[in-house]
Each structure stands twice: as C-alpha cells, then as structure tokens.
Enzyme design. Structure first.
Site, mmCIF file in Angstrom:
data_model
loop_
_atom_site.group_PDB
_atom_site.id
_atom_site.type_symbol
_atom_site.label_atom_id
_atom_site.label_comp_id
_atom_site.label_asym_id
_atom_site.label_seq_id
_atom_site.Cartn_x
_atom_site.Cartn_y
_atom_site.Cartn_z
ATOM 1 N N LYS A 68 -58.421 27.717 -32.303
ATOM 2 C CA LYS A 68 -57.212 27.895 -31.493
ATOM 3 C C LYS A 68 -56.039 28.307 -32.385
ATOM 4 C CE LYS A 68 -56.408 22.892 -31.784
ATOM 5 N NZ LYS A 68 -56.601 21.602 -31.098
ATOM 6 N N TYR A 110 -26.433 29.196 -47.577
ATOM 7 C CA TYR A 110 -25.669 28.956 -46.344
ATOM 8 C C TYR A 110 -24.963 27.609 -46.382
ATOM 9 C CZ TYR A 110 -27.442 32.879 -43.569
ATOM 10 O OH TYR A 110 -27.708 34.119 -43.074
#
Ligand SMILES: *Cc1c(COP(=O)(O)O)cnc(C)c1O
Length: 377
Positions: free
Chosen positions: A51, A272
């Site tokens: 999956k 940042y």
C-alpha cells in the site's frame, strides 16, 4: 542503533545530471528480506503489503521484485492502488484491498480481478449481488475486528455471517483475517488478547484459514501465522519490533547534495524566522531536501545528517526545499557544491531518523516524495 553491523545499500552509483537527491533502493536486500520472512513463517505463505506505493518506495518496481521472489499475494489499502498494481503483476498474483468495498466499485473490482477485504455485512451483500448479477462466484476475504476498532466485522455480526456462508456460495471466502494493534511490542498483553479472540473466530469458521500477522506478528511466533502473513515494514527493512535488534536488512539509502556553502560570523541568523543565531564562526552547507521531500519540519535544530561518519547538525528551521547544516566539524573545503551527504544510510538508519523526528519509520518512508532521483539496485 545497530553499531553499523548491518549492511546498507551501496552509495550512489552514478550521478544524474542536475539531480540533487538520490534515493537508492536495494531490490536485492528486499528479496533477502522477503525470503527471511517466508522462511520464518513457512508453512504459512508470506504475502506482502504494498500500500501507499510500497511504503513510498515505488510499487511498480517493488511489487514485481517481490513477485520474482515468489510472493503471490499483495495487499493495498485502496481500490485505485489495486488497479494500478494490476498492470505491474502477472495474472496469477492476487491483489487484496484492505479498506473494503466502496459503493459503486463492485463491477470494476470484479472485472479487474481484485479481491476485496469485506469489513461488514453491507459490503458482503453488495459483493454477493455483484456475483449474482454476473452469474459467477466472486472471491473475497472477511476481516474481523479483534480489538483494534478500526476495520472489520464486529463480534455481534459473526453469527449472521456463519449462517450466511453456510447457505450461499455466490461469494467464495478465501480466508478470514484480522489485524494486530500492538505487534511491534511483543510483551504487550493486547497481542495475546487479540490472538484469543482470533482463535475463537477461527473456531466459528472452521472451514476457513486465517491471516493475522503484520511484520511484528511474523516475529511473535507460529500461533500468529495462520495460513498467510502480511508483512509490510519488515520487507522494507524497518524495525518491526520496538527496541529489538532487527533481523532484516535496510533497503533504503538517501543522499542529498550540497547546493551552497558559506561561513558566517557570530550572531548571524540562519533560516526562516531567524530562530538560530550562530554562537561562533560557523561553516554552513545548504542541502537540497526539505519538508516537501519528507524531512519533517520538526527536525529543525534537532536532527542531523552525516558525511564520512561525521555528524552534521541541522541548524535553524527546515525549509520546503532545503535544510542548512553545520559543517564546522569537517575540515574546511570538504563539502563543495554538489557534494553528497548521508540522510539515511550506514550512520543514520531509517529508525534513527524517524526517532529524531519523533515519528516512526513508516511515516518517514511514505513521506519521501517524488523529487529524488531513484536508483533501484
Ligand atoms: C499496513 C497493514 C499491514 C502491514 O503492516 P506492517 O506493520 O507494515 O507489517 C498488515 N495488515 C494490515 C491490515 C495493514 O493495514
């Protein structure tokens, strides 16, 4: 974590012009892991769980490699994944959809030869109608809830199923299954509780075999194996048991390139928000992978990468496309534009990285994204 004793996929074989991130996936180690699991669970059969694009590693490459290793049973979560996978596997490979049968998907599912894992009487009835409508028997798996409260038929509906299966043959139930909630903790009492419930269910459906074990369950012993196990993370080299040495091999290596270097003076703000101020003169390297490439933002000022075995701490926040690392510990000039550093490899396992991000290997793998150059060995 493992003292470097385990092998790790080889470093990048060949540079791709312009590429700044290299995800190396060792299909040979994948095959060995599958064989280890298959041997451990024999005479039960070993299915694999592919999956989420084979846990982010590329189901189109991983599933055929597992097929060549002898795997014939493949589990995905969603019907769309099953349809995609069908194109990459031989006709005799069985593909199961764990999340069940969505309304309206019955005909497409039957026509594609995909096997739904039915999680309720309502799903069963729609699949039975599809079978009757097509005038043929359709295969399915029944999933029972044994205590995880996620997917599966609840205890109060079991009697109705037993009656139903005794009277109609439109749906051929291949086996029954359930899922373990705590198999990564061998001593967790929930394992034996779920096993007792599973054995009770098996006695109510004596004509059917069982599938119970995920990766953790594979290593809980034969009681948990039934006729078919469903390993995912172990096949991909992730530790399936918390805090225990891992008998399986890493199959993933991640190297990322330097896109800029600089020297900063004390007090210089990095990244940042200016959350990190250099305390002394520092040499920095900016690397071409960020949170869009699966390096969780929480690694800022917490995680690290490695070069030639030297730990290079991440400084400041993780950006979308880059991280900045402190390379002062390396001799000046060691890293230049294009140099590769190790994000996952012999010095930092997948588990180590997951741990420093406060998460699990599953989440790191499935988050790696599509911007790395992928090399399948
Ligand atoms: C994801 C999943 C697995 C595989 O789990 P691993 O821990 O990766 O081995 C097995 N069974 C079910 C029902 C799952 O959802």
């Amino acid at each position: 974590m493992d003292g470097g004793a385990r092998m790790s996929p080889a470093p990048v074989r060949q540079r791709q012009a312009g590429a700044t991130g290299y995800l190396t996936i060792d299909l040979d180690a994948l095959r060995r892991n599958y064989e280890t699991i298959a041997t451990t669970v024999a005479p039960a059969k070993a299915a694999t769980v592919v999956k989420a694009d084979a846990y982010g590693l590329g189901a189109d490459r991983v599933a055929p490699a597992l097929y060549r290793s002898g795997c014939r049973d493949f589990f995905v979560a969603q019907f769309g994944e099953a349809e995609d996978l069908r194109l990459h596997l031989e006709g005799n490979a069985r593909i199961y959809v764990l999340n069940g049968l969505q309304p309206g998907a019955e005909v497409a599912c039957a026509e594609a030869g995909i096997i739904p894992v039915l999680n309720s009487m309502e799903q069963y009835k729609r699949w039975k109608s599809a079978a009757l409508g097509q005038g043929r028997t359709l295969p399915a798996v029944l999933q029972f809830d044994t205590g995880m409260s996620r997917l599966g038929i609840p205890p109060e509906d079991r009697a109705a199923f037993a009656t139903e299966l005794a009277t109609t043959g439109a749906v051929e139930i291949l086996f029954i299954m359930s899922h373990l909630a705590s198999a990564d903790e061998p001593d967790n009492g929930q394992n034996t509780e779920q096993l007792a419930e599973m054995q009770k269910i098996a006695a109510e459906f004596p004509q059917l075999g069982t599938s119970f074990a995920n990766s953790g369950g594979v290593f809980l012993g034969q009681d948990y194996h039934g006729i078919l196990t469903r390993a995912g993370i172990a096949v991909y080299g992730g530790a399936q048991t918390a805090g225990k040495s891992n008998p399986l091999q890493p199959i993933v290596r991640l190297d990322v390139a330097v896109v800029q270097t600089r020297t900063v003076s004390p007090g210089t703000l990095i990244g940042y928000g200016g959350t990190h101020a250099a305390r002394s003169e520092m040499r920095l390297a900016t690397l071409a992978a960020g949170y869009a490439d699966g390096l969780p933002r929480c690694l800022g000022d917490r995680g690290a990468v490695y070069h030639a075995g030297v730990r290079l701490p991440i400084v400041g926040r993780v950006s979308m496309d880059s991280i900045t690392v402190d390379v002062t510990a390396l001799p000046p000039g060691t890293l230049t534009l294009g140099s590769l550093v190790e994000v996952i490899g012999p010095h930092q396992t997948l588990e180590d990285l997951a741990k420093s991000a406060g998460t699990i290997s599953y989440e790191i793998l499935t988050g790696l994204g599509h911007r790395y150059h992928r090399d399948y060995l």
